[in-house]
Design a protein around this motif. Structure first.
Motif, PDB file in Angstrom:
ATOM      1  N   GLU A 176      16.377  99.598  16.044  1.00  0.00           N
ATOM      2  CA  GLU A 176      15.779  99.798  17.348  1.00  0.00           C
ATOM      3  C   GLU A 176      16.130  98.780  18.621  1.00  0.00           C
ATOM      4  O   GLU A 176      16.178  99.411  19.733  1.00  0.00           O
ATOM      5  CB  GLU A 176      14.061  99.462  16.814  1.00  0.00           C
ATOM      6  CG  GLU A 176      13.078  99.949  17.717  1.00  0.00           C
ATOM      7  CD  GLU A 176      13.298 101.400  17.445  1.00  0.00           C
ATOM      8  OE1 GLU A 176      13.406 102.040  18.940  1.00  0.00           O
ATOM      9  OE2 GLU A 176      13.649 102.029  16.376  1.00  0.00           O
ATOM     10  N   ARG A 179      18.836 100.964  20.017  1.00  0.00           N
ATOM     11  CA  ARG A 179      18.178 102.150  20.789  1.00  0.00           C
ATOM     12  C   ARG A 179      17.714 101.529  21.966  1.00  0.00           C
ATOM     13  O   ARG A 179      17.946 102.235  23.149  1.00  0.00           O
ATOM     14  CB  ARG A 179      16.954 102.783  19.881  1.00  0.00           C
ATOM     15  CG  ARG A 179      17.461 103.819  18.980  1.00  0.00           C
ATOM     16  CD  ARG A 179      16.188 104.393  18.364  1.00  0.00           C
ATOM     17  NE  ARG A 179      15.538 105.288  19.127  1.00  0.00           N
ATOM     18  CZ  ARG A 179      14.275 105.514  19.129  1.00  0.00           C
ATOM     19  NH1 ARG A 179      13.250 105.127  18.482  1.00  0.00           N
ATOM     20  NH2 ARG A 179      13.718 106.734  19.972  1.00  0.00           N
ATOM     21  N   THR A 184      23.072 105.871  20.472  1.00  0.00           N
ATOM     22  CA  THR A 184      22.556 106.792  19.450  1.00  0.00           C
ATOM     23  C   THR A 184      22.891 106.280  17.978  1.00  0.00           C
ATOM     24  O   THR A 184      24.085 105.825  17.834  1.00  0.00           O
ATOM     25  CB  THR A 184      23.395 108.231  19.726  1.00  0.00           C
ATOM     26  OG1 THR A 184      23.109 108.439  21.025  1.00  0.00           O
ATOM     27  CG2 THR A 184      22.724 109.057  18.641  1.00  0.00           C
TER      28      THR A 184
ATOM     29  N   ASN B 431      10.305 103.021  23.101  1.00  0.00           N
ATOM     30  CA  ASN B 431      11.396 103.821  22.951  1.00  0.00           C
ATOM     31  C   ASN B 431      11.169 105.340  22.563  1.00  0.00           C
ATOM     32  O   ASN B 431      11.729 106.285  23.341  1.00  0.00           O
ATOM     33  CB  ASN B 431      12.434 103.462  22.098  1.00  0.00           C
ATOM     34  CG  ASN B 431      13.228 102.239  22.133  1.00  0.00           C
ATOM     35  OD1 ASN B 431      13.205 101.982  23.580  1.00  0.00           O
ATOM     36  ND2 ASN B 431      13.835 101.531  21.511  1.00  0.00           N
TER      37      ASN B 431
END
Lengths: 457, 457
Positions: A176, A179, A184, B431
């Motif tokens: 996370e 991200r 990616t 996100n």
């Protein structure tokens, strides 16, 4: 009168290194060259340029230039989280009742949580400079992937990370963070690459390995326009960038007239240890001083202490150049009970050569004793260390206790590479008493040595 | 010639504050006293001493002594992670193209991940000094509990933490850090206390609240020999300890001749904001200078912007003294969609009084705009901020953008209280695009105001 040494020595920003230091320039016998696995001839710049950025290829191949200027853009980025502190572990000394003076260079005070950011920004910078669109990489414990994501976000580069599946599942929060920095993240082995599909077909239940994730990341880079592959350890360019650790440590110690007797670092692929010891090793190679260097590795993945010094593949899929290094064989898969990083089957060719020349001692330690040291350190010095870094803590404590017996007032320097905030499943196992140790048997190692290629050089 | 300002200003260890600064000493109109909920009379030192350590009681009641010496033992501990850097956000300024100069005092570079450690070590120290065996406390997001665990491990004190159940479940890793530091962590409400059992009987499905965890921790302390209760925010003693933040920031800015025009901090219970602004507010109260102070709170828990200035209970179980503060009523439960801390129904009596006197502006911001600022900041400045801290980032960016419009070269200082490494579920929601905002309706607030006690003072 002796100057009092503060708890933390911070250099000023203008004392930060202006150049990377290339220890190979001071080595009489150089590390062996990377080989093309097809021709078994040394990799040329052109061949390497298909996979790596051209400036990084030049750095990889340059074993004679001692100092390479750090571009201003990289130095600006460094100033956001460097210089890192050199800490005098006063509290730890007090609790251990040791006459030794313990210092650690703490690289964990940044969001990547480790020293990996030092090379990530350099590699991303050269990729950007070359006009690339993005980079691919692999990550095991997740520190390198996080570091690269941060560097790419800063430079507006695309970042594609193959994350060893067991880490991807056990560390969703690492994913996370990546991200959040726009990367990616794909669990490896995956169905998105040919090598991933092949490995999954052969081992459907595999939880992945670093060697396998490397193969996928390389394939991904080769299949895209404007992408190159970058690697967070092992390569000589990475040790070059990481020399900022050792240079800062040496400058800080020199300022206070401290000479380390023992220098300790954990060793997985070698990026931290190589960077920490570089300027000290350089001084020793030039005959200016002598130090006791100790590489600490997990007993469950003992490349230096039980590996062979031979040419081997850097990855499971055998798509990378071959390197001469201490290795367990690219078929080696570390035990699933092993927590944290330091799971790589091989070792930096630079460190391998220095070790082979007898300039570095290597020790393997078991993980419960590593976590015991980690918890002790956390409670006394306040910082919750990464499992990787805790290997160095274990040996630093052992050496400090030896000084207690002998009464020697040695200066011990170790690398505290990072924090353990994303390793709490491992800490939980330790707290619950369910953590176990594992030492591969000779038979297991023989089986993985059998995966070594036959190279007569 | 202007001195160039480095990216990070680090004070030397001998420039660290030697005294806590007590802003109440410079306030003409003092914060209202804590009241005994039974008699409605001001709490005496004796009454408070049943719950709190005696030295801390003395600090709580002292509103006239401006400077209180920091014991050497606490200063030694501070030296392990302080001084914290005052950072010039050069990269953020560049990206925003603002003429403003943005500075932040970064308190996240320690394992507790926040400024909370500043008061934790002080409170643990006084408990140890009094010969106590242990302390109890509550924790919401987990930063305070972690900080207290660290301080107790260092001093070898027992530490019992009641953790709001929703955090206990969503943040197992926070719990594991506390366990690594030897603390006992209990999800709240629990069956181990009378008040916990009562609350569970009335609200079997409750995910807990800070007010409820406080009640349990107090009951636990009262039921044990040699234990006292400690609190991580709201109380005046906590703001006193946190004054090290503001003092270091002011010393660093003074050294470079920088005068902040705007000083911004997030406000939950007020510990960070109160500590950051204390010495600046003191200077303003003494007529030496004027600053624009901004308290930033979540729109979902708007104690300053929509609360009442009244005597209220500090906890749900009504076992604590009453405090006059801006409050939503102790019956207020923040929306479950609210991520991170800043969930407390009330506010520091000191800040409440300063706000009531018009010396502080308050702004409420919604959480998606907070996470937008957090992510922007992370990518530009490298640090992944805590959701709490990101409230201050949001407003700092807003103010910097105003300067861009007006062309003003203002100096903006904000408190970056901590890192978001244990808040990644919230980042994941952001996100994934599943994060939502919530603003309580007037009717909801009226209902919680109805829980205010009737105190005619």
């Amino acid at each position: 009168m002796k100057t009092e040494i503060p708890y933390k020595i911070y250099l000023s920003e203008n004392e930060m290194p202006t150049h990377y230091y290339n220890v190979r320039a001071d080595m009489k016998k150089k590390p062996a060259p990377l080989l093309n696995p097809g021709t078994l001839k040394p990799m040329t710049a052109e061949e390497l340029g298909g996979v790596f950025c051209s400036d990084l290829v030049a750095q990889e191949l340059d074993d004679t230039t001692a100092y390479i200027a750090i571009p201003d853009e990289i130095r600006s980025f460094y100033k956001m989280y460097r210089p890192s502190p050199l800490v005098r572990a006063y509290e730890l000394e007090k609790r251990l009742q040791t006459p030794a003076h313990i210092y650690y260079k703490f690289e964990g005070n940044n969001t990547s949580g480790s020293h990996k950011l030092n090379s990530a920004i350099a590699q991303a910078y050269y990729a950007k400079k070359q006009g690339l669109r993005g980079v691919t990489t692999e990550t095991g414990a997740g520190q390198w992937g996080t570091a690269l994501s941060m560097a790419c976000a800063y430079l507006n580069l695309d970042c594609r990370v193959y994350m060893v599946k067991v880490s991807y599942e056990q560390k969703p929060f690492r994913r996370e963070v990546m991200r959040t920095y726009g990367a990616t993240v794909t669990p490896s082995p995956s169905m998105t690459t040919e090598v991933g599909r092949r490995i999954l077909q052969e081992h459907p239940n595999t939880t992945g390995s670093l060697g396998c994730a490397i193969s996928e990341a390389v394939e991904d880079a080769l299949s895209r326009d404007g992408y190159r592959y970058v690697l967070g350890s092992v390569l000589s360019q990475v040790l070059l960038h990481q020399s900022v650790i050792g240079q800062e440590a040496k400058t800080a110690m020199d300022k206070y007239g401290i000479v380390p007797d023992i220098i300790i670092g954990c060793a997985g692929g070698g990026s931290n240890l190589g960077g920490l010891i570089a300027p000290f090793m350089g001084a020793q190679l030039r005959g200016e001083n002598r130090y006791h260097f100790i590489a600490v590795e997990p007993a469950s993945c003992p490349s230096l202490t039980r590996g062979r010094y031979a040419y081997d593949f850097c990855d499971t899929g055998n798509v990378c150049p071959m390197a001469k290094m201490y290795t367990l064989g690219s078929g080696f898969i570390p035990s699933a009970n092993h927590a944290g990083g330091l799971r790589y089957h091989g070792m930096s060719p630079i460190l391998s050569e220095l070790y082979d020349q007898g300039l570095i001692e290597a020790r393997a330690v078991e993980q419960t004793s590593v976590f015991e040291a980690a918890e002790y350190f956390a409670r006394v010095e306040g910082i919750l260390p990464a499992p990787e870094s805790s290997h160095a803590i274990r040996v630093a404590i052992d050496e400090a206790l030896k000084c207690k017996e002998t009464g020697e007032e040695k200066n011990i320097l170790f690398g505290l590479t990072g924090t353990g905030y994303f390793d709490l499943i491992a800490y939980q196992n330790y707290n619950d008493g369910t953590m176990t140790d594992y030492i591969p048997t000779d038979q297991e190692l023989e089986a993985s040595f059998a995966t070594l290629p036959k190279v007569d050089r």
